[in-house]
Motif scaffolding. Structure first.
Motif, PDB file in Angstrom:
ATOM      1  N   THR A   2       4.147 -12.179  -1.691  1.00  0.00           N
ATOM      2  CA  THR A   2       3.889 -13.358  -0.865  1.00  0.00           C
ATOM      3  C   THR A   2       4.960 -13.420   0.215  1.00  0.00           C
ATOM      4  O   THR A   2       5.966 -12.696   0.151  1.00  0.00           O
ATOM      5  N   PRO A   3       4.801 -14.282   1.200  1.00  0.00           N
ATOM      6  CA  PRO A   3       5.822 -14.385   2.250  1.00  0.00           C
ATOM      7  C   PRO A   3       7.200 -14.796   1.733  1.00  0.00           C
ATOM      8  O   PRO A   3       8.201 -14.586   2.433  1.00  0.00           O
ATOM      9  N   THR A   4       7.266 -15.365   0.541  1.00  0.00           N
ATOM     10  CA  THR A   4       8.568 -15.765  -0.008  1.00  0.00           C
ATOM     11  C   THR A   4       9.227 -14.650  -0.819  1.00  0.00           C
ATOM     12  O   THR A   4      10.390 -14.787  -1.213  1.00  0.00           O
ATOM     13  N   ASP A   5       8.499 -13.570  -1.075  1.00  0.00           N
ATOM     14  CA  ASP A   5       9.063 -12.459  -1.847  1.00  0.00           C
ATOM     15  C   ASP A   5       9.862 -11.532  -0.932  1.00  0.00           C
ATOM     16  O   ASP A   5       9.413 -11.178   0.166  1.00  0.00           O
ATOM     17  N   ILE A   6      11.040 -11.129  -1.404  1.00  0.00           N
ATOM     18  CA  ILE A   6      11.872 -10.193  -0.648  1.00  0.00           C
ATOM     19  C   ILE A   6      11.458  -8.773  -1.002  1.00  0.00           C
ATOM     20  O   ILE A   6      11.434  -8.394  -2.175  1.00  0.00           O
ATOM     21  N   ILE A   7      11.116  -8.001   0.016  1.00  0.00           N
ATOM     22  CA  ILE A   7      10.713  -6.609  -0.201  1.00  0.00           C
ATOM     23  C   ILE A   7      11.939  -5.721  -0.373  1.00  0.00           C
ATOM     24  O   ILE A   7      12.020  -4.911  -1.292  1.00  0.00           O
ATOM     25  N   CYS A   8      12.916  -5.876   0.510  1.00  0.00           N
ATOM     26  CA  CYS A   8      14.124  -5.052   0.441  1.00  0.00           C
ATOM     27  C   CYS A   8      15.272  -5.770   1.135  1.00  0.00           C
ATOM     28  O   CYS A   8      15.069  -6.749   1.863  1.00  0.00           O
ATOM     29  N   GLU A   9      16.469  -5.262   0.898  1.00  0.00           N
ATOM     30  CA  GLU A   9      17.681  -5.801   1.518  1.00  0.00           C
ATOM     31  C   GLU A   9      18.308  -4.695   2.353  1.00  0.00           C
ATOM     32  O   GLU A   9      18.570  -3.597   1.851  1.00  0.00           O
ATOM     33  N   LEU A  10      18.542  -4.979   3.631  1.00  0.00           N
ATOM     34  CA  LEU A  10      19.025  -3.977   4.571  1.00  0.00           C
ATOM     35  C   LEU A  10      20.429  -4.328   5.057  1.00  0.00           C
ATOM     36  O   LEU A  10      20.756  -5.504   5.237  1.00  0.00           O
ATOM     37  N   ILE A  70       5.552  -2.811   8.073  1.00  0.00           N
ATOM     38  CA  ILE A  70       6.864  -3.465   8.081  1.00  0.00           C
ATOM     39  C   ILE A  70       7.846  -2.491   8.725  1.00  0.00           C
ATOM     40  O   ILE A  70       8.086  -1.398   8.204  1.00  0.00           O
ATOM     41  N   TYR A  71       8.403  -2.889   9.876  1.00  0.00           N
ATOM     42  CA  TYR A  71       9.286  -2.012  10.638  1.00  0.00           C
ATOM     43  C   TYR A  71      10.757  -2.394  10.416  1.00  0.00           C
ATOM     44  O   TYR A  71      11.083  -3.556  10.150  1.00  0.00           O
ATOM     45  N   ALA A  72      11.623  -1.398  10.566  1.00  0.00           N
ATOM     46  CA  ALA A  72      13.064  -1.642  10.476  1.00  0.00           C
ATOM     47  C   ALA A  72      13.535  -2.354  11.740  1.00  0.00           C
ATOM     48  O   ALA A  72      13.307  -1.858  12.846  1.00  0.00           O
ATOM     49  N   PRO A  73      14.201  -3.504  11.604  1.00  0.00           N
ATOM     50  CA  PRO A  73      14.634  -4.244  12.799  1.00  0.00           C
ATOM     51  C   PRO A  73      15.878  -3.657  13.458  1.00  0.00           C
ATOM     52  O   PRO A  73      16.221  -4.035  14.574  1.00  0.00           O
ATOM     53  N   PHE A  74      16.564  -2.738  12.772  1.00  0.00           N
ATOM     54  CA  PHE A  74      17.774  -2.105  13.315  1.00  0.00           C
ATOM     55  C   PHE A  74      18.005  -0.813  12.541  1.00  0.00           C
ATOM     56  O   PHE A  74      17.291  -0.512  11.573  1.00  0.00           O
ATOM     57  N   SER A  75      18.971  -0.050  12.951  1.00  0.00           N
ATOM     58  CA  SER A  75      19.352   1.166  12.227  1.00  0.00           C
ATOM     59  C   SER A  75      20.412   0.811  11.193  1.00  0.00           C
ATOM     60  O   SER A  75      21.380   0.108  11.501  1.00  0.00           O
ATOM     61  N   GLY A  76      20.225   1.295   9.980  1.00  0.00           N
ATOM     62  CA  GLY A  76      21.186   0.950   8.937  1.00  0.00           C
ATOM     63  C   GLY A  76      20.897   1.652   7.633  1.00  0.00           C
ATOM     64  O   GLY A  76      20.391   2.779   7.606  1.00  0.00           O
ATOM     65  N   THR A  77      21.201   0.949   6.543  1.00  0.00           N
ATOM     66  CA  THR A  77      21.074   1.506   5.198  1.00  0.00           C
ATOM     67  C   THR A  77      20.327   0.523   4.304  1.00  0.00           C
ATOM     68  O   THR A  77      20.536  -0.691   4.403  1.00  0.00           O
ATOM     69  N   LYS A 112       0.826  -1.207   0.000  1.00  0.00           N
ATOM     70  CA  LYS A 112       0.000   0.000   0.000  1.00  0.00           C
ATOM     71  C   LYS A 112       0.859   1.254   0.000  1.00  0.00           C
ATOM     72  O   LYS A 112       0.596   2.203  -0.749  1.00  0.00           O
ATOM     73  N   THR A 113       1.888   1.274   0.843  1.00  0.00           N
ATOM     74  CA  THR A 113       2.823   2.403   0.857  1.00  0.00           C
ATOM     75  C   THR A 113       4.242   1.866   0.970  1.00  0.00           C
ATOM     76  O   THR A 113       4.485   0.824   1.585  1.00  0.00           O
ATOM     77  N   LEU A 114       5.179   2.611   0.383  1.00  0.00           N
ATOM     78  CA  LEU A 114       6.595   2.238   0.411  1.00  0.00           C
ATOM     79  C   LEU A 114       7.384   3.493   0.770  1.00  0.00           C
ATOM     80  O   LEU A 114       7.258   4.527   0.105  1.00  0.00           O
ATOM     81  N   HIS A 115       8.195   3.419   1.820  1.00  0.00           N
ATOM     82  CA  HIS A 115       8.856   4.611   2.357  1.00  0.00           C
ATOM     83  C   HIS A 115      10.374   4.570   2.214  1.00  0.00           C
ATOM     84  O   HIS A 115      11.075   5.305   2.920  1.00  0.00           O
ATOM     85  N   ILE A 116      10.900   3.742   1.345  1.00  0.00           N
ATOM     86  CA  ILE A 116      12.352   3.590   1.241  1.00  0.00           C
ATOM     87  C   ILE A 116      12.802   3.617  -0.212  1.00  0.00           C
ATOM     88  O   ILE A 116      12.031   3.307  -1.128  1.00  0.00           O
ATOM     89  N   ILE A 117      14.060   3.995  -0.394  1.00  0.00           N
ATOM     90  CA  ILE A 117      14.740   3.909  -1.684  1.00  0.00           C
ATOM     91  C   ILE A 117      16.152   3.388  -1.420  1.00  0.00           C
ATOM     92  O   ILE A 117      16.665   3.502  -0.299  1.00  0.00           O
ATOM     93  N   SER A 152      16.206   4.325  10.752  1.00  0.00           N
ATOM     94  CA  SER A 152      16.396   4.074  12.179  1.00  0.00           C
ATOM     95  C   SER A 152      15.589   2.859  12.604  1.00  0.00           C
ATOM     96  O   SER A 152      14.576   2.507  11.977  1.00  0.00           O
ATOM     97  N   LYS A 153      16.027   2.243  13.674  1.00  0.00           N
ATOM     98  CA  LYS A 153      15.324   1.080  14.196  1.00  0.00           C
ATOM     99  C   LYS A 153      13.894   1.462  14.574  1.00  0.00           C
ATOM    100  O   LYS A 153      13.654   2.478  15.225  1.00  0.00           O
ATOM    101  N   GLY A 154      12.923   0.640  14.142  1.00  0.00           N
ATOM    102  CA  GLY A 154      11.517   0.896  14.433  1.00  0.00           C
ATOM    103  C   GLY A 154      10.818   1.760  13.411  1.00  0.00           C
ATOM    104  O   GLY A 154       9.598   1.944  13.481  1.00  0.00           O
ATOM    105  N   GLN A 155      11.558   2.288  12.440  1.00  0.00           N
ATOM    106  CA  GLN A 155      10.944   3.129  11.407  1.00  0.00           C
ATOM    107  C   GLN A 155      10.089   2.277  10.475  1.00  0.00           C
ATOM    108  O   GLN A 155      10.438   1.147  10.137  1.00  0.00           O
TER     109      GLN A 155
END
Length: 387
Positions: free
Chosen positions: A222-230, A202-209, A98-103, A109-112
């Motif tokens: 689906t649960p097998t699809d990767i949304i992003c790599e952190l 979907i929350y960030a599990p840690f602070s990073g890039t 529905k919404t995507l907040h990353i590029i 930050s953690k929890g974002q």
């Protein structure tokens, strides 16, 4: 008669020319020949002292020795990330983005909140939990009542067993649904019929890039699809190239100072965690080091240099006073006779405790090399009058 006279005169002329030519060649051959003798290019590097000079210059000699010195070794490589700190993020349930907040490249930050997903499954799961929770209350009350009646022998053991089984089954269902809701970041203790929602976050599990993004808004995952790599910067490691000759000076646990060419003064300390496990055909290998503190300015692929202090580096060395500088190069004096000395060019390396590494030791093996008085010999050579 005239014809024969003409032939005779011509013949005499030819003989005269031949005699004249032979005389010229004989004259040329009698002159002394001059042969160009090239100037010896090493002549200026040979010094012959007079007896008086030998008395005034205090000399002694030494030879190459293998010693251990402290050496700063330079390694080059790049920043990588440990597989344990490279996270592929996916959704535990299927749904539409529905919404995507990353590029890619974005810091977070953690929890974002990184994305939101909407699907009927989310609504159904909350409904199932509230229904099971309501049934659980009545089943629990029935089980407790059967326990009381059975204790008074007012009901059969079979009824108690059925009530217990129904309660245990529903109790397991409720607890399982609670855990599923927590995976969706929905708090079951606050869930009510009037606050059922249709999306999950979907929350960030840690602070990073953010390293990569694999989806777009509106896409079904689906649960097998990767949304992003952190990337967790705490997992940055250094992949440093080295060669077989450097291996004796590299040990696990050894500290190094890493920096980039753009900012060599900003150094990050790191610790070697894995020495070379294998070498390629060229005798090269890779060592790995972890950063003691994350460097927020580095990203994966950043090229770095690393200074390594080696305390027990075995080298061929000479006393530092044996090496003199002449015409922007380094030399040593080799004693070739009682009063004759010759300069030999040397390639020097690290210096430590009064000794200097000689990188081209083969040409100086077993030779008497001047140590005390080397500078005096250099001055004598510079003051030698040109012939």
């Amino acid at each position: 008669m005239h014809k024969h006279s003409y032939i005779f005169i011509t013949f005499l002329s030819i003989i005269g020319l031949l005699v004249s030519s032979c005389q010229q060649q004989t004259a040329q051959s009698d002159e002394p020949q001059q042969t160009a003798t090239p100037k010896d290019s090493t002549e200026q590097l040979v010094l012959l002292l007079s007896p008086d000079q030998m008395k005034t210059i205090d000399l002694d000699t030494t030879s190459l020795k293998q010693t251990t010195i402290r050496k700063n070794m330079l390694l080059m490589g790049k920043v990588s990330v440990s597989p344990t700190h490279l996270t592929s993020l996916s959704s535990v349930v299927g749904g539409h983005i529905k919404t995507l907040h990353i590029i890619p490249g974005q810091r977070f930050s953690k929890g974002q909140v990184l994305a939101t997903i909407a699907d009927m499954q989310v609504i159904q799961l909350q409904q199932d939990y509230l229904t099971a929770k309501a049934d659980w209350t009545s089943v629990k009350e029935n089980f407790e009542r059967q326990q009381t009646l059975n204790a008074q022998q007012a009901t059969s053991d079979k009824n108690l067993q059925l009530a217990r089984a129904e309660f245990q089954k529903l109790n397991a269902t409720v607890h399982a649904l609670e855990q599923k809701l927590r995976l969706l970041h929905i708090d079951p203790t606050t869930l009510q019929a009037d606050n059922i929602r249709q999306t999950i976050q979907i929350y960030a599990p840690f602070s990073g890039t953010v390293n990569k993004v694999f989806v777009n808004t509106g896409q079904y995952v689906t649960p097998t699809d990767i949304i992003c790599e952190l990337i967790d910067p705490r997992g940055f490691i250094l992949q440093l190239n080295t060669f077989e000759k450097n291996l004796p000076g590299l040990q696990n646990g050894q500290k190094i100072a890493a920096y980039t060419n753009d900012n060599p003064k900003a150094k990050s300390t790191a610790t070697i965690i894995n020495r070379v496990s294998s070498l390629d055909d060229d005798g090269a290998g890779i060592i790995y080091a972890t950063l003691d503190q994350p460097n927020p300015t580095w990203v994966t692929g950043t090229y770095v240099n690393a200074d390594v202090a080696v305390n027990n580096y075995i080298v061929n060395s000479l006393p530092q006073r044996s090496v003199v500088s002449f015409e922007n190069k380094q030399y040593v004096f080799v004693k070739t006779g009682e009063s004759s000395f010759q300069l030999h060019a040397v390639d020097i390396g690290e210096s430590s405790d009064g000794r200097v590494e000689i990188r081209n030791p083969a040409q100086l093996a077993d030779m008497p090399i001047v140590q005390k008085g080397a500078y005096d010999l250099l001055m004598a050579m510079k003051n030698k009058p040109e012939e």
